[in-house]
Design an enzyme around this catalytic site. Structure first.
Site, PDB file in Angstrom:
ATOM      1  N   ARG A   1     -10.996   4.052  -2.261  1.00 53.39           N
ATOM      2  CA  ARG A   1     -10.694   3.090  -1.128  1.00 53.39           C
ATOM      3  C   ARG A   1     -11.076   3.897   0.189  1.00 53.39           C
ATOM      4  NH1 ARG A   1      -5.642   2.177  -4.619  1.00 53.39           N
ATOM      5  NH2 ARG A   1      -5.339  -0.012  -4.746  1.00 53.39           N
TER       6      ARG A   1
ATOM      7  N   ASP B   1      -4.171  -8.002  -5.082  1.00 50.80           N
ATOM      8  CA  ASP B   1      -4.624  -8.984  -4.350  1.00 50.80           C
ATOM      9  C   ASP B   1      -4.676 -10.397  -4.925  1.00 50.80           C
ATOM     10  OD1 ASP B   1      -4.462  -8.593  -1.364  1.00 50.80           O
ATOM     11  OD2 ASP B   1      -6.093  -7.196  -2.035  1.00 50.80           O
TER      12      ASP B   1
ATOM     13  N   HIS C   1       0.772  -1.245   0.105  1.00 53.10           N
ATOM     14  CA  HIS C   1      -0.092   0.083   0.074  1.00 53.10           C
ATOM     15  C   HIS C   1       0.995   1.324   0.044  1.00 53.10           C
ATOM     16  CE1 HIS C   1      -3.119  -2.862   0.650  1.00 53.10           C
ATOM     17  NE2 HIS C   1      -3.821  -2.075  -0.072  1.00 53.10           N
TER      18      HIS C   1
ATOM     19  N   GLU D   1     -10.622 -10.699  -6.233  1.00 52.06           N
ATOM     20  CA  GLU D   1      -9.185 -10.591  -5.831  1.00 52.06           C
ATOM     21  C   GLU D   1      -8.900 -12.063  -5.391  1.00 52.06           C
ATOM     22  OE1 GLU D   1      -8.641  -6.599  -3.621  1.00 52.06           O
ATOM     23  OE2 GLU D   1     -10.591  -7.378  -2.727  1.00 52.06           O
TER      24      GLU D   1
HETATM   25  C1  PEP Z   1      -6.195  -4.957  -5.440  1.00 54.68           C
HETATM   26  O1  PEP Z   1      -6.088  -5.734  -4.592  1.00 54.68           O
HETATM   27  O2  PEP Z   1      -5.723  -5.057  -6.483  1.00 54.68           O
HETATM   28  C2  PEP Z   1      -6.780  -3.738  -5.184  1.00 54.68           C
HETATM   29  C3  PEP Z   1      -7.097  -2.746  -5.908  1.00 54.68           C
HETATM   30  O3  PEP Z   1      -7.291  -3.523  -3.665  1.00 54.68           O
HETATM   31  P1  PEP Z   1      -6.120  -3.014  -2.408  1.00 54.68           P
HETATM   32  O4  PEP Z   1      -4.762  -2.772  -3.427  1.00 54.68           O
HETATM   33  O5  PEP Z   1      -6.371  -1.881  -2.175  1.00 54.68           O
HETATM   34  O6  PEP Z   1      -6.013  -3.999  -1.570  1.00 54.68           O
HETATM   35 MG    MG Z   2      -7.060  -5.516  -2.676  1.00 53.00          MG
END
Ligand code: PEP
Ligand code: MG
Length: 846
Positions: A579, A733, A472, A709
């Site tokens: 998000r 994910d 993140h 995901e």
């Molecule tokens: C992902 O998993 O690709 C997604 C967009 O969600 P995050 O990165 O916020 O987990």
């Molecule tokens: Mg994700």
């Protein structure tokens, strides 16, 4: 009154209320100490006994009196009255004054306080309860200075002497007992043990490693800091010593009210692992070039700033208690002034939510429980920093044990406040660490909130030794258009502060000794990139239609209102992923429905009613902590209570959020999306909740989609498509779950590549399933912003790309230069590749 008893007269007239009924957990759960509360009918606080004023709170709403026997009686007028900052209170005595029983201490204006504060309930608390063996409380109505409010039996050795004189003393101790509680004797087991010990007349101690604590005192027991599997024994002296030892042994072995059936003994012998170089590691042939993962594109030429978490060291003991106490008081006053300035600055900058955090920190600095405890330790000969840290840590420990998300959320704030005071006491000047211009931050890792708080006017890039492209911190870096590398060789942590380095976020390299020539070349590359970006930006508001006429919806991944405004400037056709958890990263308490609805409405308004806004419900867990939603630690957090699982397990939170989202309907084309859906029952339950709330609010026409995901969802896409209105593939994910590699893993993160053919095949399955029910598929993971991946995704049948804001103009421009037919042929080809490296090699050749 005998020497062993202390009678406290009611300090105010009113109705007596047991402490556990006070609507403030800090008092009700007896974190400050044992005591009682009075809902007052009088307006003068009188001394409940003869003694000395040892503390008058700066806000004059709380005062502590020390009785002649050394018992500390804290009197706290009203709840949340610290916020009144003295308004409505008239102190009649000062610290150090000797007072007689019944002497007026504070006059207060009940009407004024009742209007401004939560309650007038006045608490009378014994803060050094370890000196009291028994409390007797009165009930009903009391008249100030006439009625006895409580009688304390003091735990003086005389008790034991009496028993000894009667020849009834027995002393015995238990066997050594291994503590079975996973988190040791923290607040709750300590309270259970103390309650059990108080059933006996004997004086009882808990011994650990030569240290003793009064087993009847929760504070003393917690202070012993007994951990899992540590050996303790009970030592009791008195006529019922035998029974006490037996009963307490059983209580400890049974876990003191906690489930200890799964607790395991920690390994005694830590295994030392020698670091070796992985057979998969990419080795740089040039020692001046450190390799990392390209986490966020772009080139940055700047100077290293090593971001270390400073070690704060201090002595435990101090000789001059007065000087320590003054130092602490000064530090608190300075901190409050600093926080006030900071709050005003943030408010002026329009950063209201952060300003509120610093307002809350000021209140924490005024918490009498912490201050009292720190002063007590100082009196016992400890230094100011030690005492402050101990007092805060004790409070943190107690808060952590409380089964309340809201309260536990204050822990992060307390830790911040603790450090602020320690730095002031130790003369550590934060100004000295002010960043220089053109800084490249180097750190082991950055949390999402660290990243979000980077000073963008100074920081031009960052390098971490942990994490990967889908962590993140990397996602935030991309949204902030900040070049970044992850997973870089740890030798980067030894680079000198201020050293000039060149970060190439496209190539994934850090040059630590670039020649003038190399720098010049990179500056040229930077210039070219800028020109291309400018060209794309000029066409940003034109639609993204392939050369053979297929429209691809290019939308944005955002985390707040500011991003929404930026997204529009960059030509976003809407938002494919809000998000929502990023909105609340700094929040200590959960925003209520109205507050949440306001934010969603603001974001929707920033886009306009004709644009889609897909709000993803809270996606917390894994590597995304939310301060106000503390999660119990899990063995495998990425496989644990994450994403929609939290919402389903705590439906009240999901319900509040869903209602807030629905209330923004009409301000944009609102859609709700659930994260981490892995099974059909999860989707059905979450969808039903939305339907119920929509009906309740009279809202209709809100589409409900899911993130894809988890491989199971891609594989069964056809079934999910019958229920969901749309899919958005979270490649970050999906890749980590397909490859079984933690996306932020220090050693594996670099291999988590969404262009792995296994992931691409899962995307194809998703599209095929969706097509059977006429549903559309988007991608909102990092792959949608990766210019190499975009043609492949289009070829696989993806019709919406939700990108990081800075990438939008270039993704749109790329779409215009593609044809669907070419993309489909390309997709066919890459699906046949054996690994991610071959896919990238093939795409790079184009
Ligand atoms: C992902 O998993 O690709 C997604 C967009 O969600 P995050 O990165 O916020 O987990
Ligand atoms: Mg994700």
């Amino acid at each position: 009154m005998s020497e062993q008893r202390l009678e406290l007269k009611a300090p105010v007239s009113g109705v007596v209320i047991p402490l556990d009924q006070v609507p403030d957990p800090v008092f009700a759960q007896k974190m400050v100490g044992e005591g009682i509360s009075i809902d007052p009918t009088s307006e003068h606080l009188l001394a409940p006994c003869k003694g000395k004023i040892i503390q008058m709170h700066p806000s004059q709403h709380a005062i502590t009196l020390e009785s002649e026997q050394g018992i500390e009686v804290l009197m706290h007028i009203g709840l949340d009255t610290v916020m009144l900052k003295g308004d409505g209170f008239t102190p009649l005595v000062a610290e150090g004054d000797l007072v007689e029983q019944g002497q007026p201490l504070i006059d207060f204006d009940a009407d004024k306080i009742a209007l401004a504060a939560r309650s007038l309930m006045t608490e009378i608390i014994i803060t050094n309860g370890d000196q009291v063996s028994r409390y007797q409380f009165t009930s009903g109505n009391v008249v100030a200075n006439r009625d006895t409010l409580m009688t304390l039996e003091l735990g003086t050795p005389a008790n034991t002497d009496d028993i000894e004189q009667q020849g009834l003393t027995k002393e015995c101790s238990s066997e050594w007992i291994s503590i079975p509680n996973p988190t040791g004797i923290h607040a709750r087991p300590a309270a259970a043990l103390a309650a059990e010990a108080k059933m006996f007349q004997s004086r009882i101690k808990l011994e650990r490693d030569g240290q003793f604590a009064d087993a009847k005192s929760v504070v003393a027991l917690m202070g012993l800091n007994v951990k899992l599997a540590e050996q303790v024994r009970i030592v009791a002296k008195g006529r019922d010593a035998d029974e006490a030892v037996d009963a307490l042994t059983v209580a400890i072995c049974d876990g003191l009210g906690e489930d200890v059936s799964t607790a395991v003994e920690p390994a005694t012998q830590p295994i030392e692992i020698e670091e070796e170089v992985s057979l998969l590691a990419k080795v740089s042939s040039d020692p001046n070039i450190l390799l990392g993962i390209a986490a966020s594109p772009g080139i940055a030429i700047g100077n290293v700033h090593q971001l270390e978490h400073q070690q704060l060291s201090y002595e435990e003991l101090a000789s001059d208690a007065n000087a320590e106490r003054n130092a602490l008081t000064d530090a608190i006053e300075r901190a409050k002034a600093d926080l006030k300035t900071l709050q005003a600055k943030l408010q002026a900058d329009g950063n209201v939510s952060n300003a509120e955090i610093f307002a809350a920190h000021q209140e924490l600095l005024e918490d009498p429980a912490i201050f009292q405890q720190a002063k007590k330790l100082i009196k016992e000969g400890k230094s100011a920093p030690y005492s402050w840290n101990q007092a805060v840590q004790e409070q943190i420990k107690v808060l952590r044990a409380v089964d309340s998300d809201v309260i536990a959320g204050r822990v992060a704030d307390l830790e911040d406040v603790c450090t602020r005071i320690l730095k002031l006491l130790l003369g550590i000047d934060d100004e000295a660490t002010t960043l220089a211009e053109q800084t490249i931050i180097v750190a082991e890792d950055l949390t999402p909130s660290d990243t979000a708080n980077l000073d963008r006017s100074k920081v031009i890039g960052f390098v971490t030794t942990l994490g990967g492209a889908t962590s993140h911190a990397a996602i935030l870096a991309r949204s902030m258009n900040l070049p970044a590398l992850a997973g870089v060789d740890p030798q980067v942590l030894a680079l000198q502060q201020g050293l000039q380095v060149v970060l190439d976020g496209d190539a994934g390299t850090l040059n630590i000794a670039a020649t003038d020539e190399q720098i010049e070349q990179l500056r040229q590359k930077q210039q070219q990139q800028r020109e291309l970006a400018e060209q794309a930006q000029q066409k940003a508001h034109q639609p993204a239609v392939t050369s053979d006429g297929v429209a691809i919806e290019v939308v944005a991944n955002i985390g707040n209102v500011k991003d929404a405004i930026e997204a529009c400037k960059h030509g976003a056709e809407g938002v494919g992923l809000l998000r929502s958890e990023f909105l609340y990263l700094d929040q200590a308490t959960e925003p209520n429905e109205d507050q949440q609805a306001q934010v969603y409405t603001e974001i929707a308004d920033a886009l306009g009613s004709d644009k889609p806004l897909i709000v993803r419900t809270l996606d917390v867990g894994g590597d995304k902590p939310l301060p106000y939603l503390p999660m119990p630690s899990e063995e495998n957090p990425f496989l644990g209570e994450r994403g929609i699982r939290i919402g389903l397990n705590r439906p009240s939170i999901l319900k509040r959020q869903v209602r807030a989202i629905l209330r923004a309907h009409g301000h944009a084309k609102l859609k709700i999306m659930f994260p981490m859906i892995a099974t059909l029952p999860e989707l059905k339950a979450a969808k039903q909740l939305v339907q119920q709330e929509a009906a309740d609010l009279g809202v209709s026409g809100v589409e409900v989609g899911i993130m894809v995901e988890v491989p199971s969802t891609a594989v069964l896409s056809e079934h999910f498509a019958a229920e969901a209105d749309f899919f958005s593939v979270g490649t970050n994910d999906l890749t980590q779950y397909a490859l079984a590699m933690d996306r932020g893993h220090p050693k594996l993160g670099w291999q988590v590549d969404a262009l792995d053919p296994a992931v691409l095949r899962l995307i194809k399955m998703t599209v095929d399933g969706a097509n059977k029910h006429g549903k559309w598929v988007g991608v909102c993971g990092g792959a949608a912003s990766d210019l190499l991946a975009v043609p492949v995704l289009i070829g696989l049948g993806v019709t919406e790309l939700s990108c990081s804001v800075p990438a939008i103009p270039e993704v749109k421009e790329l779409v215009r230069n593609c044809s669907l037919a070419q993309c489909q042929a390309l997709a066919e080809q890459v699906l046949q590749q054996p690994d991610a490296e071959s896919v990238r090699a093939l795409l790079q050749k184009l």
